[in-house]
Enzyme design. Structure first.
Site, short mmCIF file in Angstrom:
data_model
loop_
_atom_site.label_atom_id
_atom_site.label_comp_id
_atom_site.label_asym_id
_atom_site.label_seq_id
_atom_site.Cartn_x
_atom_site.Cartn_y
_atom_site.Cartn_z
N GLY A 222 -17.85 6.59 20.55
CA GLY A 222 -16.70 7.00 19.75
C GLY A 222 -16.19 5.89 18.86
O GLY A 222 -16.92 4.94 18.51
N GLY A 224 -13.01 3.02 17.80
CA GLY A 224 -11.92 2.21 18.34
C GLY A 224 -12.38 0.84 18.80
O GLY A 224 -13.56 0.48 18.67
N GLY A 225 -11.46 0.08 19.36
CA GLY A 225 -11.75 -1.28 19.78
C GLY A 225 -12.77 -1.36 20.89
O GLY A 225 -13.67 -2.20 20.88
N GLU A 245 -21.91 11.88 17.82
CA GLU A 245 -21.08 12.72 16.95
C GLU A 245 -20.67 11.95 15.70
O GLU A 245 -20.86 12.40 14.59
CB GLU A 245 -19.85 13.17 17.73
N LEU A 320 -6.44 9.66 27.10
CA LEU A 320 -5.03 9.29 27.04
C LEU A 320 -4.42 9.16 28.43
O LEU A 320 -3.62 8.27 28.68
CB LEU A 320 -4.25 10.33 26.22
N GLY A 343 -15.35 16.47 20.19
CA GLY A 343 -16.60 16.74 20.91
C GLY A 343 -16.67 16.08 22.26
O GLY A 343 -17.76 15.95 22.84
#
Length: 436
Positions: A222, A224-225, A245, A320, A343
């Site tokens: 995915g 992000g950091g 994805e 989250l 996804g």
């Protein structure tokens, strides 16, 4: 061969958007493939009160839509139906709540199902940004296949904005001029997304994840950091494959490093497979005319059974909050819709259908500057991932494999991943709930 047909369909943006009905349904290319000139022309129609009730189905709005048709003052005639809300939709919802108005209609669902849902709804028009036409009469949308290409092919009217800055990719991410009803031209730069800096916590989580990734793994990573840290730490691996994805600059850097060969994939061998790409100019240039880069519609890339055909699939995504029973919320904050499933569940399930595959969900142990634990007794938001599907969970404090564990064992394992400041409270909540 197709030049005469191209010229016959070439027109101004103002003329092209006349093909969009004043009342009906419209969709647009996702994220980078939003067509700015067409959206500006459509906004001018809205200002002229020539649009009366237009249902807009889309995912992940970008600046082009935000600065044109997705303005609060237009929501009496534009009816947003986002499948993946962003900061744009959150601000619209905030203003609507202040005025006690329902200003948009969120469309829940897994990303893989979006092409089928749009086909069932029926689209009067579709607008999208594409690369210049090739010799075969095809317009590639190199950054996006996802729902973009299936919806473009299914819509009653297809309007394309041709931009030489859009990369040309391989795979199945193009529409033919025979399907196109109107063409406009532009040369605006593509949107670029800033890369999130890698923190020490990202690196700590990344180290735990990298230990779970074998050589010859096929990766879905995915944004992000943490994903950036993982990509940086995987450069010494051998024979990796990509079936993801989202294609990001971090994944492109990993490919360039030589760690990725795609040699050991069972399908799309020697090819880097993705359904959408977003990042910087270097990423778009890397995709362009690179035969190793193949974009396919999301109902192929995110199909759990397609994902499972490769061996050693490792899927890495964020969450989250997670309950002590293993149920995961990755889309709502304080009970309010914040993003969407995207996804995530597609790959959580697909990775576990793969021989020796692993699904990994990772996050910082806390949010809100350390004030909020992401590991909770029970989640407040919707269940993005049912507890029966969750496998590996990672925070900076370690790794828990929930597969084959009872609710008692899950609670014990997840409490050990929580920040120490919250462990006693979680232990007491678990006792009350009967988890311990």
């Amino acid at each position: 061969m197709y030049e005469a047909e191209y010229q016959s369909k070439l027109m101004s943006p103002e003329a092209a958007v006349r093909l969009i009905p004043a009342r009906g349904s419209l969709s647009m290319g996702m994220a980078i493939s939003e067509p700015p000139m067409l959206l500006q022309a459509l906004e001018n129609r809205i200002k002229a009160r020539d649009v009366h009730h237009l249902r807009l189905y889309y995912s992940h709005s970008a600046p082009a839509a935000m600065m044109t048709i997705l303005k609060y003052e237009y929501l009496d005639v534009i009816k947003p139906h986002p499948f993946f809300p962003t900061i744009v939709e959150r601000e619209l919802m905030r203003r609507g709540a202040q005025d006690k108005r329902q200003v948009l209609s969120y469309m829940p669902g897994n990303f893989s199902a979006m092409p089928r849902i749009l086909a069932e709804i029926g689209l009067d028009a579709f607008i999208v940004m594409v690369a210049p036409m090739d010799k075969g009469g095809f317009f590639s949308c190199g950054t996006n296949s996802d729902y973009t290409i299936p919806a473009a092919r299914a819509a009653r009217k297809l309007i394309v904005e041709v931009n030489p800055n859009m990369p040309r990719a391989f795979g199945d991410c193009a529409v033919h001029i025979g399907q196109v009803h109107a063409i406009v031209e532009s040369d605006l730069p593509l949107p670029e997304l800033p890369s999130r800096p890698i923190t020490e916590t990202d690196r700590a989580i990344g180290r735990h994840i990298v230990e779970l990734v074998p050589d010859r793994a096929t990766l879905q990573i995915g944004v992000g950091g943490v994903p950036n840290a993982v990509c940086a730490a995987l450069r010494d691996h051998k024979g990796l494959g990509i079936h993801t994805e989202l294609l990001t600059p971090a994944v492109a850097d990993l490919i360039r490093s030589g760690a990725v060969t795609n040699k050991y994939k069972n399908i799309n061998r020697y090819k880097n497979v993705y359904t959408l790409a977003a990042g910087d100019r270097a990423l778009y240039d890397f995709i362009n005319d690179n035969s190793s880069m193949e974009a396919y519609p999301v109902d192929y890339v995110n199909d759990a059974y397609v994902i499972g055909r490769n061996d050693r699939v490792v899927s890495i995504n964020a969450f989250l909050e997670i309950g002590l029973d293993g149920e995961v919320n990755s889309e709502a904050v304080a009970g309010k819709q914040y993003s969407a499933p995207g996804g995530q569940l597609d790959f959580v399930r697909g990775a576990q259908l793969s021989k020796d595959g692993k699904s990994i969900l990772a996050a910082y142990s806390t949010a809100g500057g350390g004030r909020i634990s992401r590991i909770v007794a029970r989640i407040e938001g919707p269940a993005t991932d049912p507890r029966s599907d969750v496998q590996y969970v990672v925070t900076e404090y370690g790794v828990a494999n929930l597969r084959g564990k009872s609710t008692v064992e899950r609670a014990e394992a997840l409490i050990a991943l929580a920040h120490p400041d919250f462990r006693d409270e979680l232990y007491h909540r678990a006792r009350k709930l009967g988890d311990l």
